[in-house]
Design a protein around this motif. Structure first.
Motif, PDB file in Angstrom:
ATOM      1  N   LEU A   1      11.203   6.982  -1.141  1.00  0.00           N
ATOM      2  CA  LEU A   1      11.577   5.506  -1.666  1.00  0.00           C
ATOM      3  C   LEU A   1      12.465   5.817  -2.850  1.00  0.00           C
ATOM      4  O   LEU A   1      12.656   7.038  -3.410  1.00  0.00           O
ATOM      5  CB  LEU A   1      10.438   4.948  -2.288  1.00  0.00           C
ATOM      6  N   LEU A   2      13.325   5.073  -3.059  1.00  0.00           N
ATOM      7  CA  LEU A   2      14.446   4.675  -4.086  1.00  0.00           C
ATOM      8  C   LEU A   2      13.746   4.446  -5.525  1.00  0.00           C
ATOM      9  O   LEU A   2      13.508   3.487  -5.480  1.00  0.00           O
ATOM     10  CB  LEU A   2      15.549   4.339  -3.634  1.00  0.00           C
ATOM     11  N   GLU A   3      13.777   5.220  -6.478  1.00  0.00           N
ATOM     12  CA  GLU A   3      13.311   5.154  -7.828  1.00  0.00           C
ATOM     13  C   GLU A   3      14.221   5.694  -8.784  1.00  0.00           C
ATOM     14  O   GLU A   3      14.635   6.754  -8.924  1.00  0.00           O
ATOM     15  CB  GLU A   3      11.966   5.676  -7.798  1.00  0.00           C
ATOM     16  N   LYS A   4      14.925   4.380  -9.555  1.00  0.00           N
ATOM     17  CA  LYS A   4      15.645   4.911 -10.620  1.00  0.00           C
ATOM     18  C   LYS A   4      16.967   5.727 -10.292  1.00  0.00           C
ATOM     19  O   LYS A   4      17.343   6.747 -10.666  1.00  0.00           O
ATOM     20  CB  LYS A   4      15.175   5.777 -11.894  1.00  0.00           C
ATOM     21  N   GLY A   5      17.300   5.383  -8.994  1.00  0.00           N
ATOM     22  CA  GLY A   5      18.445   6.106  -8.417  1.00  0.00           C
ATOM     23  C   GLY A   5      18.282   7.333  -7.625  1.00  0.00           C
ATOM     24  O   GLY A   5      19.202   8.222  -7.235  1.00  0.00           O
ATOM     25  N   LYS A   6      17.026   7.786  -7.581  1.00  0.00           N
ATOM     26  CA  LYS A   6      16.549   8.987  -6.974  1.00  0.00           C
ATOM     27  C   LYS A   6      15.589   9.002  -5.800  1.00  0.00           C
ATOM     28  O   LYS A   6      14.966   8.100  -5.844  1.00  0.00           O
ATOM     29  CB  LYS A   6      15.935  10.039  -7.989  1.00  0.00           C
ATOM     30  N   ILE A   7      15.705   9.788  -4.721  1.00  0.00           N
ATOM     31  CA  ILE A   7      14.887   9.530  -3.869  1.00  0.00           C
ATOM     32  C   ILE A   7      13.344  10.240  -4.200  1.00  0.00           C
ATOM     33  O   ILE A   7      13.506  11.383  -4.566  1.00  0.00           O
ATOM     34  CB  ILE A   7      15.420  10.300  -2.446  1.00  0.00           C
ATOM     35  N   ARG A   8      12.389   9.513  -4.159  1.00  0.00           N
ATOM     36  CA  ARG A   8      11.121   9.932  -4.387  1.00  0.00           C
ATOM     37  C   ARG A   8      10.409  10.079  -3.110  1.00  0.00           C
ATOM     38  O   ARG A   8      10.540   9.653  -2.241  1.00  0.00           O
ATOM     39  CB  ARG A   8      10.430   9.255  -5.427  1.00  0.00           C
ATOM     40  N   LEU A   9       9.078  10.782  -3.099  1.00  0.00           N
ATOM     41  CA  LEU A   9       8.122  10.960  -1.979  1.00  0.00           C
ATOM     42  C   LEU A   9       6.736  10.038  -2.512  1.00  0.00           C
ATOM     43  O   LEU A   9       6.341  10.337  -3.563  1.00  0.00           O
ATOM     44  CB  LEU A   9       7.683  12.478  -1.629  1.00  0.00           C
ATOM     45  N   GLU A  10       6.510   9.569  -1.533  1.00  0.00           N
ATOM     46  CA  GLU A  10       4.865   8.834  -1.532  1.00  0.00           C
ATOM     47  C   GLU A  10       4.116   9.567  -0.247  1.00  0.00           C
ATOM     48  O   GLU A  10       4.779   9.253   0.742  1.00  0.00           O
ATOM     49  CB  GLU A  10       5.158   7.236  -1.381  1.00  0.00           C
ATOM     50  N   ILE A  11       3.091   9.969  -0.596  1.00  0.00           N
ATOM     51  CA  ILE A  11       2.112  10.718   0.460  1.00  0.00           C
ATOM     52  C   ILE A  11       0.875   9.794   0.740  1.00  0.00           C
ATOM     53  O   ILE A  11       0.348   9.622  -0.253  1.00  0.00           O
ATOM     54  CB  ILE A  11       2.057  12.117   0.080  1.00  0.00           C
ATOM     55  N   ASN A  12       0.621   9.434   1.943  1.00  0.00           N
ATOM     56  CA  ASN A  12      -0.498   8.975   2.350  1.00  0.00           C
ATOM     57  C   ASN A  12      -1.670   9.751   2.568  1.00  0.00           C
ATOM     58  O   ASN A  12      -1.495  10.527   3.765  1.00  0.00           O
ATOM     59  CB  ASN A  12      -0.333   7.853   3.361  1.00  0.00           C
ATOM     60  N   MET A  13      -2.574  10.402   1.967  1.00  0.00           N
ATOM     61  CA  MET A  13      -3.453  11.258   2.203  1.00  0.00           C
ATOM     62  C   MET A  13      -4.494  11.037   3.304  1.00  0.00           C
ATOM     63  O   MET A  13      -4.837  11.983   4.096  1.00  0.00           O
ATOM     64  CB  MET A  13      -4.307  11.756   0.880  1.00  0.00           C
ATOM     65  N   SER A  14      -4.630   9.924   3.474  1.00  0.00           N
ATOM     66  CA  SER A  14      -5.791   9.375   4.612  1.00  0.00           C
ATOM     67  C   SER A  14      -5.017   9.596   5.873  1.00  0.00           C
ATOM     68  O   SER A  14      -5.453   9.954   6.895  1.00  0.00           O
ATOM     69  CB  SER A  14      -6.125   7.824   4.438  1.00  0.00           C
ATOM     70  N   ALA A  15      -3.735   9.240   6.157  1.00  0.00           N
ATOM     71  CA  ALA A  15      -2.993   9.275   7.171  1.00  0.00           C
ATOM     72  C   ALA A  15      -2.613  10.786   7.442  1.00  0.00           C
ATOM     73  O   ALA A  15      -2.828  11.250   8.594  1.00  0.00           O
ATOM     74  CB  ALA A  15      -1.633   8.628   7.135  1.00  0.00           C
ATOM     75  N   ALA A  16      -2.507  11.639   6.416  1.00  0.00           N
ATOM     76  CA  ALA A  16      -2.418  13.019   6.726  1.00  0.00           C
ATOM     77  C   ALA A  16      -3.892  13.663   7.165  1.00  0.00           C
ATOM     78  O   ALA A  16      -3.680  14.470   8.121  1.00  0.00           O
ATOM     79  CB  ALA A  16      -1.984  13.742   5.366  1.00  0.00           C
ATOM     80  N   ARG A  17      -4.779  13.166   6.760  1.00  0.00           N
ATOM     81  CA  ARG A  17      -6.026  13.550   7.261  1.00  0.00           C
ATOM     82  C   ARG A  17      -6.278  13.276   8.748  1.00  0.00           C
ATOM     83  O   ARG A  17      -7.061  14.046   9.479  1.00  0.00           O
ATOM     84  CB  ARG A  17      -7.315  13.263   6.280  1.00  0.00           C
ATOM     85  N   ARG A  18      -6.099  12.055   8.944  1.00  0.00           N
ATOM     86  CA  ARG A  18      -6.284  11.552  10.298  1.00  0.00           C
ATOM     87  C   ARG A  18      -5.334  12.230  11.088  1.00  0.00           C
ATOM     88  O   ARG A  18      -5.808  12.484  12.440  1.00  0.00           O
ATOM     89  CB  ARG A  18      -5.910  10.043  10.401  1.00  0.00           C
ATOM     90  N   ALA A  19      -4.221  12.852  10.707  1.00  0.00           N
ATOM     91  CA  ALA A  19      -3.494  13.514  11.694  1.00  0.00           C
ATOM     92  C   ALA A  19      -3.599  15.112  11.586  1.00  0.00           C
ATOM     93  O   ALA A  19      -3.185  15.821  12.493  1.00  0.00           O
ATOM     94  CB  ALA A  19      -2.032  13.286  11.293  1.00  0.00           C
TER      95      ALA A  19
END
Length: 185
Positions: A151-169
């Motif tokens: 995601l773009l936040e204040k002109g920088k690329i940031r990361l958002e991580i879904n821990m539930s999805a990581a556990r499911r995978a």
């Protein structure tokens, strides 16, 4: 002689990559096109580095030396940059390769998949709970079950991580990566 070659090869690769980045920076692109090209390169670099910060379950690789596959589903925003970036690289003994998929049905063995389709939620549902690090940048990507969103936040690329999805995978994400990301459950 071959000993010297081993030390020179990574240097040549690094210089080639630096020249590519410099050439892209000097291209006469509009500011918007330049920003999109830079964003794509940053995202490609993240995709490559995710291979060092994620553990896949043992059955994710057919053999000890099977490649770690970084896939792109849909239109490829990275061009040859991602291929150049991973050329000759390994992650935990696995050579890294890039594959492109036009349809989610074509995704067989893949470890990191950048989903760049008009309907990412449908692709995520079709992939089910396979051991794939699903990455994307659409607004509802995390809510749809994706693992990592750019995601773009204040002109920088940031990361958002879904821990539930990581556990499911069944993926184990390093605390080093989690520290630089916003996590949701």
């Amino acid at each position: 002689m071959s000993h010297c070659f081993l030390h020179i090869t990574p240097l040549l690769k690094a210089w080639r990559l630096k020249l590519l980045v410099l050439a892209l920076a000097l291209l006469p692109l509009s500011p918007e096109a330049q920003q999109q090209a830079n964003a794509a390169q940053i995202k490609a670099t993240f995709l490559y580095h995710f291979s060092s910060f994620v553990e896949w379950p043992p059955g994710s690789f057919a053999q000890k030396d099977s490649p770690l596959v970084i896939g792109v589903l849909g239109p490829d925003p990275f061009g040859s940059f991602l291929d150049e970036l991973v050329q000759g690289e390994k992650a935990n003994g696995h050579p890294i390769v890039v594959q492109r998929f036009s349809d989610v049905k074509d995704v067989r063995r893949c470890h990191i998949l950048f989903i760049n389709t008009a309907h990412p939620a449908e692709a995520i549902r079709a992939l089910g709970n396979r051991n794939i690090l699903l990455v994307g940048d659409s607004d509802n990507f995390i809510r749809s079950g994706g693992v990592i969103r750019f995601l773009l936040e204040k002109g920088k690329i940031r990361l958002e991580i879904n821990m539930s999805a990581a556990r499911r995978a069944n993926l184990n994400i390093s605390s080093k990566l989690l520290r630089v990301a916003k996590t949701v459950d």
